[in-house]
Design a protein around this motif. Structure first.
Motif, PDB file in Angstrom:
ATOM      1  N   SER A  74       0.818  -1.209   0.000  1.00 29.73           N
ATOM      2  CA  SER A  74       0.000   0.000   0.000  1.00 29.73           C
ATOM      3  C   SER A  74       0.855   1.264   0.000  1.00 29.73           C
ATOM      4  O   SER A  74       1.742   1.430   0.832  1.00 29.73           O
ATOM      5  CB  SER A  74      -0.909   0.007   1.236  1.00 29.73           C
ATOM      6  OG  SER A  74      -1.786  -1.080   1.225  1.00 29.73           O
ATOM      7  N   SER A 197      -5.241  -7.483   6.623  1.00 31.15           N
ATOM      8  CA  SER A 197      -4.690  -6.128   6.676  1.00 31.15           C
ATOM      9  C   SER A 197      -4.753  -5.606   8.106  1.00 31.15           C
ATOM     10  O   SER A 197      -5.834  -5.224   8.581  1.00 31.15           O
ATOM     11  CB  SER A 197      -5.467  -5.195   5.742  1.00 31.15           C
ATOM     12  OG  SER A 197      -4.890  -3.905   5.729  1.00 31.15           O
ATOM     13  N   TYR A 331      -2.497  -7.081   2.533  1.00 29.11           N
ATOM     14  CA  TYR A 331      -2.058  -5.691   2.464  1.00 29.11           C
ATOM     15  C   TYR A 331      -0.928  -5.449   3.457  1.00 29.11           C
ATOM     16  O   TYR A 331      -1.051  -5.788   4.637  1.00 29.11           O
ATOM     17  CB  TYR A 331      -3.215  -4.743   2.788  1.00 29.11           C
ATOM     18  CG  TYR A 331      -4.278  -4.673   1.722  1.00 29.11           C
ATOM     19  CD1 TYR A 331      -4.141  -3.837   0.619  1.00 29.11           C
ATOM     20  CD2 TYR A 331      -5.436  -5.451   1.821  1.00 29.11           C
ATOM     21  CE1 TYR A 331      -5.119  -3.771  -0.354  1.00 29.11           C
ATOM     22  CE2 TYR A 331      -6.420  -5.390   0.852  1.00 29.11           C
ATOM     23  CZ  TYR A 331      -6.253  -4.548  -0.235  1.00 29.11           C
ATOM     24  OH  TYR A 331      -7.223  -4.493  -1.204  1.00 29.11           O
TER      25      TYR A 331
END
Length: 482
Positions: A74, A197, A331
Motif C-alpha cells: 500500500s 490487513s 495488504y
C-alpha cells in the motif's frame, strides 16, 4: 361501537401475506430488494447451486491456477529502487528530466534522483534486483517481473480502486469478488475471499467490496492477527447445543417448506446459518499457527520483530489457500515501528523508510514462495506482488519520490506464470513504459485467464448493462504464460 372478538384462525397469515398487507406492502418491497440480487445469481448459476452462491463451479476452460494470493504494498513502491535498474538515471542524477513531464502531475518534482541502492543479477535468468530484496532475489527464477505496468490514476484512492476493482471512481466489485462469483469456493467451511490487513489501506473496504454483486462474494476482513474473526466463539452455548438449535430450526423449516411452494432464495438464507456454524468449527484451526513447525515459522520470519507481522500475514495466506480459499488479499500496512494506509508512500525518507519496508516483507515473501513450492502448491497458486503505482525518477524534496502511474513494476509467480522472465521495459530513466505495456485491465484479464475464465464472458447485469472486471478493455498477456 361494541368490541368484536376476532378469531386468530380467521386472520392467520403467512409471512409473505403479512409483508404484502402490513404498512401498505412496504415490507414486501424490502424483501424484494433483499432478494433481487440473489435472483440474478440464480439466473447465472450452475443447475443445483442456486441455494448456495459459494458452490464450486467448474471454470469455462482449463485453469492454470486455482487460487490467488495478492501481496499489495500500500502506497506505491518505487520500481526504480526495487525491480527496474536504470544506469542512465545513475549517470544523470541531479540533471533535469530531458523531456517534458506529462500534464497529469500532483506536485512538480525536481531533477533526476538516482537510486541510492545497488542492483545485482540473480538466478540462472540473471535478472537484476535491488540489494533491498535479497531473499526475493533468490526466488527470481520462479518470478516474472513486469516492468511495463501502467495505470490511469495518480492519486492513492483512485489508483487503489483501479488495481483492486478495475474502476477508478465508482463502486465496482473487487477482483476477489469476481473470482468467487465466477468459480465459487473449494471450501464450504471457510470464507472464499479473505483480506488480511492489520491497518486499513487507502480507500479501505471498497477494495474488497462485492458492490452490486451479492454480499456473499465480498471479502472477509482479518485485521487482528491474534483474533482473526470476531464473534467466532459463542460464550452462551456450546457447539453441541448450537448444533441442537440448528437441527431444531431445520426441522421447523422443513415442516414449513412442505406446506408451501419452495422458495430457493429463503432457503439460501437458511443455509447461511449452517455456513456460519461450519466456520465456527473450522476457522480456528485454519488461523492457528501452533501446528506449524519451528522451521516453518522461522522461514516466514516469525522469530524476528522486523518480519513477524508480515510473516504472520503470509503464513496465514498459505494456510488459507492450502484449505481451498479462492482469493487471499494481503495488504502491507504495518511494521514493527509504524502503521499506515500508505506505508510505501515515500514522498520523503527514501533512504530510511524504503529499506525498512523491504526488510519487513523480503523474508516473509520468499518464505511464502518456498513453502508453497515445497508443498506442491505453487503450481496451482498465483502469487502477485505490487502496489497501486510506482514512483517518479525525479526528486520530491531531497529524499523522496512522487506518485507515478506511467510506468512501474509488479511481479507474478506460480500458477501458469513463466518464471525467470523480465517482461516489458520503461525508458532509460524509468519514466514511461515504452515496450510491451501492460495496463491494469490487461493484468486483470491475464489473472482471470489463468483461473480458467475469459474476462469478456464473466459478466453481471446491473442497472441495465452487463458489467465485468475489465469493463470494455483488457488483453491477456500471453508472453508471460508458461
Amino acid at each position: 361501537m361494541p368490541f368484536q372478538e376476532i378469531s386468530l384462525d380467521s386472520v392467520r397469515l403467512t409471512r409473505r401475506q403479512m409483508l404484502s398487507r402490513f404498512a401498505s406492502g412496504f415490507g414486501m418491497l424490502g424483501l424484494a430488494g433483499l432478494l433481487s440480487q440473489e435472483s440474478q445469481v440464480e439466473l447465472n448459476a450452475t443447475p443445483g447451486t442456486a441455494a448456495n452462491p459459494l458452490a464450486l463451479k467448474p471454470p469455462p476452460f482449463s485453469a492454470r491456477a486455482k487460487r490467488v494470493i495478492f501481496l499489495f504494498m500500500s502506497g506505491g513502491p518505487s520500481h526504480i529502487d526495487t525491480f527496474d535498474p536504470k544506469p542512465r538515471l545513475q549517470q544523470d542524477s541531479g540533471k533535469p528530466l530531458p523531456f517534458a513531464m506529462p500534464k497529469l502531475v500532483r506536485t512538480r518534482t525536481g531533477n533526476l534522483l538516482q537510486s541510492p541502492f545497488k542492483f545485482g543479477k540473480h538466478g540462472q535468468s540473471g535478472i537484476e534486483i535491488s540489494e533491498l530484496l535479497p531473499r526475493i532475489a533468490s526466488c527470481i527464477d520462479d518470478i516474472c517481473v513486469v516492468r511495463s505496468m501502467v495505470a490511469d490514476n495518480i492519486n492513492h484512492n483512485g489508483a487503489c480502486l483501479q488495481m483492486n476493482t478495475g474502476e477508478q471512481a465508482f463502486s465496482r466489485p473487487s477482483m476477489g469478488s469476481w473470482l468467487l462469483y465466477g468459480l465459487g469456493s473449494e471450501n464450504q467451511n471457510l470464507p472464499g475471499f479473505v483480506v488480511i490487513s492489520p491497518s486499513q489501506p487507502a480507500q479501505g473496504a471498497p477494495l474488497w467490496s462485492s458492490s452490486f454483486l451479492p454480499a456473499a462474494y465480498q471479502g472477509t476482513l482479518v485485521s487482528d492477527l491474534k483474533n482473526p474473526i470476531d464473534n467466532l466463539s459463542n460464550s452462551q452455548f456450546s457447539l453441541a447445543k448450537q448444533r441442537e438449535q440448528l437441527d431444531m430450526l431445520g426441522r421447523l423449516n422443513e415442516i414449513h417448506r412442505r406446506q408451501r411452494q419452495e422458495d430457493s432464495q429463503l432457503s439460501a438464507r437458511i443455509a447461511s446459518f449452517e455456513l456460519a456454524f461450519r466456520m465456527q468449527r473450522n476457522a480456528p484451526e485454519a488461523f492457528d499457527f501452533n501446528a506449524e513447525s519451528e522451521a516453518t515459522k522461522r522461514l516466514y520470519g516469525l522469530q524476528d520483530p522486523v518480519t513477524e507481522i508480515f510473516g504472520k500475514q503470509c503464513l496465514m495466506a498459505r494456510r488459507l489457500v492450502e484449505r481451498g480459499v479462492r482469493f487471499v488479499q494481503v495488504y502491507h500496512t504495518q511494521t514493527s515501528k509504524r502503521s499506515s494506509c500508505q506505508l510505501w508512500d515515500q514522498h520523503g525518507g527514501l533512504k530510511t523508510e524504503l529499506p525498512a519496508n523491504c526488510a519487513a516483507v523480503d523474508a516473509p515473501i520468499a518464505g511464502l514462495l518456498r513453502d508453497l513450492k515445497a508443498r506442491g502448491l505453487l503450481d496451482e497458486t498465483l502469487v502477485i506482488w505490487g502496489g497501486e503505482f510506482g514512483r517518479t525518477p525525479t526528486a520530491e524534496g531531497k529524499d523522496g519520490r512522487e506518485h507515478h502511474p506511467f510506468g512501474f513494476s509488479m511481479w507474478l509467480a506460480g500458477g501458469g506464470i513463466k518464471g525467470g522472465l523480465a517482461y516489458g521495459a520503461t525508458d532509460e530513466f524509468g519514466w514511461h513504459a515504452i515496450a510491451d505495456k501492460v495496463h491494469v485491465h490487461d493484468l486483470h484479464a491475464t489473472i482471470l485467464h489463468l483461473m480458467g475464465i475469459d474476462h469478456t464472458q464473466l459478466t453481471y447485469r446491473y442497472a441495465g448493462r452487463d458489467y465485468r472486471l475489465t469493463d470494455v478493455y483488457g488483453n491477456v498477456v500471453k508472453a508471460i504464460l508458461a
